[in-house]
Scaffold this motif. Sequence first.
Motif, short mmCIF file in Angstrom:
data_model
loop_
_atom_site.label_atom_id
_atom_site.label_comp_id
_atom_site.label_asym_id
_atom_site.label_seq_id
_atom_site.Cartn_x
_atom_site.Cartn_y
_atom_site.Cartn_z
N LEU A 167 0.81 -1.33 0.11
CA LEU A 167 -0.14 -0.05 -0.16
C LEU A 167 1.07 1.30 0.26
O LEU A 167 0.24 2.37 -0.12
CB LEU A 167 -0.97 -0.13 1.29
N ASN A 168 2.05 0.93 0.15
CA ASN A 168 3.01 2.29 -0.08
C ASN A 168 2.98 3.54 0.84
O ASN A 168 3.11 4.56 0.05
CB ASN A 168 3.03 2.46 -1.61
N SER A 169 2.78 3.26 2.11
CA SER A 169 2.59 4.37 2.81
C SER A 169 3.95 4.94 3.48
O SER A 169 3.97 6.01 4.25
CB SER A 169 1.87 4.14 4.08
N GLY A 170 4.89 4.32 3.38
CA GLY A 170 6.37 4.70 3.72
C GLY A 170 6.68 4.09 4.91
O GLY A 170 5.98 3.52 5.74
N PRO A 171 7.86 4.15 5.43
CA PRO A 171 8.68 3.53 6.36
C PRO A 171 7.82 4.03 7.84
O PRO A 171 7.98 4.99 8.14
CB PRO A 171 10.13 4.04 6.60
N GLY A 172 7.36 2.83 8.06
CA GLY A 172 6.67 2.57 9.53
C GLY A 172 5.11 3.60 9.43
O GLY A 172 4.43 3.73 10.41
N GLY A 173 4.57 3.42 8.29
CA GLY A 173 3.28 3.80 8.15
C GLY A 173 2.22 3.02 9.17
O GLY A 173 2.73 2.00 9.48
N PRO A 174 1.09 3.44 9.41
CA PRO A 174 0.24 3.02 10.54
C PRO A 174 -0.29 1.53 10.01
O PRO A 174 -0.54 1.32 8.73
CB PRO A 174 -0.59 3.78 10.64
N ALA A 175 -0.79 0.82 11.04
CA ALA A 175 -1.41 -0.60 10.80
C ALA A 175 -2.99 -0.22 10.58
O ALA A 175 -3.50 0.74 10.73
CB ALA A 175 -1.15 -1.45 11.68
N PHE A 176 -3.77 -1.31 10.22
CA PHE A 176 -5.23 -1.38 10.34
C PHE A 176 -5.66 -2.36 11.07
O PHE A 176 -4.82 -3.39 11.09
CB PHE A 176 -5.81 -1.21 9.00
N ILE A 177 -7.05 -2.36 11.43
CA ILE A 177 -7.66 -3.57 12.05
C ILE A 177 -8.98 -3.65 11.50
O ILE A 177 -9.66 -2.63 11.59
CB ILE A 177 -7.65 -3.65 13.79
N TYR A 178 -9.48 -4.76 11.27
CA TYR A 178 -10.87 -5.08 10.72
C TYR A 178 -11.49 -5.76 12.02
O TYR A 178 -11.08 -6.65 12.36
CB TYR A 178 -10.66 -5.77 9.47
N VAL A 179 -12.60 -5.44 12.35
CA VAL A 179 -13.56 -6.25 13.34
C VAL A 179 -14.83 -6.30 12.57
O VAL A 179 -15.59 -5.60 11.97
CB VAL A 179 -13.62 -5.38 14.40
N ALA A 180 -15.43 -7.67 12.26
CA ALA A 180 -16.38 -7.99 11.57
C ALA A 180 -17.69 -7.18 12.46
O ALA A 180 -17.62 -7.27 13.49
CB ALA A 180 -16.75 -9.48 11.72
N PRO A 181 -18.52 -6.77 11.44
CA PRO A 181 -19.55 -5.93 12.32
C PRO A 181 -20.30 -6.67 13.58
O PRO A 181 -20.98 -6.31 14.51
CB PRO A 181 -20.67 -5.67 11.02
N ARG A 182 -20.50 -8.09 13.38
CA ARG A 182 -21.28 -8.69 14.32
C ARG A 182 -20.50 -8.78 15.58
O ARG A 182 -20.96 -9.32 16.72
CB ARG A 182 -21.56 -10.26 13.66
N HIS A 183 -19.16 -8.46 15.56
CA HIS A 183 -18.30 -8.46 16.85
C HIS A 183 -18.10 -7.10 17.44
O HIS A 183 -17.61 -6.98 18.72
CB HIS A 183 -17.00 -9.24 16.49
N GLN A 184 -18.32 -6.26 16.63
CA GLN A 184 -17.87 -4.65 16.82
C GLN A 184 -18.14 -4.24 18.18
O GLN A 184 -17.59 -3.68 19.16
CB GLN A 184 -18.38 -3.85 15.69
#
Lengths: 398, 398
Positions: A213-230
């Motif tokens: 995704l080319n965000s550069g050195p140390g770019g942030p991470a992501f987290i997905y949580v399924a709607p049924r669990h949010q």
Amino acid sequence: MQTDFKATRALFDLPEGVTYLDGNSLGPLPRAAAARVAQTVTAEWGQMVITGWNRAGWMEMPMRIGNRIGRLIGAEADSVVMGDTLSIKVYQALASALEMVPDRRVILSDTGNFPSDLYMAEGLCRTLGEDYRLKTVAPEAVADHIDETVAVLMLTEVDYRTGRRHDMPTLTAAAHAAGALVVWDLAHSAGALPVDVAGGGADFAVGCTYKYLNSGPGGPAFIYVAPRHQDRARPALSGWLGHEAPFAFDLDYRPGAGVERMRVGTPPILQLAALDAALDIWDGVDMADLRARSLQLTDRFIAGVEATCPDLTLATPRNHKARGSQVSFRHPEGYAIMQALIAEGVIGDFRAPDILRFGFTPLYTDEADVDRAISTLAAILKGGLWDRPEYRQRARVT
Amino acid sequence: MQTDFKATRALFDLPEGVTYLDGNSLGPLPRAAAARVAQTVTAEWGQMVITGWNRAGWMEMPMRIGNRIGRLIGAEADSVVMGDTLSIKVYQALASALEMVPDRRVILSDTGNFPSDLYMAEGLCRTLGEDYRLKTVAPEAVADHIDETVAVLMLTEVDYRTGRRHDMPTLTAAAHAAGALVVWDLAHSAGALPVDVAGGGADFAVGCTYKYLNSGPGGPAFIYVAPRHQDRARPALSGWLGHEAPFAFDLDYRPGAGVERMRVGTPPILQLAALDAALDIWDGVDMADLRARSLQLTDRFIAGVEATCPDLTLATPRNHKARGSQVSFRHPEGYAIMQALIAEGVIGDFRAPDILRFGFTPLYTDEADVDRAISTLAAILKGGLWDRPEYRQRARVT
């Protein structure tokens, strides 16, 4: 093919004279990212200072950009949020998932997983105490070990060394049938191939942004949580920006609505700005086209190397379904060979103990890159050009 | 006074026409940071791409810059490392400290602590289970509650709302005498006043860099671990860059030597570059001069406001020893008053329920700023100019 990959290549600032096949480790600079970061620094931080949190929309960036990533991984709206590093997001996902399966104590993973995921799981098990434990099996044996002892199955979809790809829908369904939840690490999937977390049934997914995704050195991470669990996922890392009302400064923690509760501390705005600009490139990309192009390039590389470099052993599955967007070969002198290759302007990387990795990233990799990599590698192997002390001397980061 | 504060002020890019008294929330842009970030983006990321980890020294930045922060907080060499956010570093410090006092279950803190520290402690206690719990008492009652039930005393030295300062050496000694360890949050101390973590006996200390250290929005946090604890502190967040040999990619976690084990994931290089440039300013600053100047400015502000704004109640201790580098006043309409002040070009901030906060940061704040803030505030209060609907309407980030 609808996507114009010549056009996307022109959007990157690629170093002169280099064939860059390490986008699976760190993506190159999107031209627009330089301008965007400069604007964030001078016009936003410089001129707005504290008011940038509202006026420049900084506070909303983790959710707004999370939705942009969500589109690339098949997530439902408002199911992805940005922040921290992948290791931290692994910990959050695992801790939340374990709490939802309170009668079981085993995290099942495989020996091909990225070590940091395993380390974070080990640390979490130690903190949880009781009999929590991490069980790791060979990648091909995972399906056989999904049983009623497993609380959470934690897998990286595409193996960082071999490029081998797990079957997400099948393994997820098997885990669910056994009463377990699944955390998918998409570090080598997001931006590398079409991902469908919603269709694949993932409970949680995490990933980084500095690779495909080319965000550069140390770019942030992501987290997905399924709607049924949010609304029942409880963040073990319960920071103020995941609170229901961060600016009320209440003394007690109450998790916010939806996936936003997975936010922890103050988001890294300069890194998010770079990521935001990098994601603009994806607006014109069809993921099916990306996959078709990736397979063309990897097939071409495999065929070329096998025809000219008999000493290298393919470590990546030939089967299209079973691989990501990288190709790896094994050689006992892999480290020195990779250094020689880099000295010739072809950049891949090495992973212990004997893996030469090459990432094929259709946004900026083309046939000329593939062909140059093949011929350079062949010349190095044929001439034994890697056998020099300076290529054997290991740098700290390899 | 040896330090030339006119010279340091010239090193910042302050917005035209603004008196900025919110450096305790987000410091302004150091001129050199813009150029440094641009260089990191274009010359390092752009031209070196992956090789920047070695060639540009990215991988060493968390320790190298940690040592620069260490000088400002009185830390021993190689005792501070950068990364993540303050909330994450609080969790790491607390988890490590609790494991070192295995027979006790109480984290003692105070109601003046920043809520995220309390939230992270709550989350950690829930993950640890058993009878772990967070006990919060009034700030002035902390000393009376340090007893043999307390495992860890967790305090923020300077209160984010009132600017009240705890006595670090005395409270630390009391905790040690009772068999407890101490985690100090230096969010409003680092760069605000002389700190001596080594002399004060701190076991762990954590802090952020975007306030008085001017690293920009979302700049990374730091963690200090006293040398006597470094090799037995076990990081609960055991990420790969805290491993003894990250690039061996072993399956089992083994903590690295010293404080570097507190590293977790890939460091945010763009944010670290901004911080590195911001820290150059501190090379010419004597911390005793900084403190003397800070007290001059805060005394002048208190005297001026008390003389002209009878409706405001001072929330900050008058006693120099008992305060940091901010001044706070209470007013039931504090939110609207602050909005009116900002509209007039004097930027402070508001903290619920009724606190007007003003940060005095000698690197760029001078007497003219103080006098303008006083006269503007007096005019707004005298004229009731704050009593307008647009000033009462709350933004998301306040």
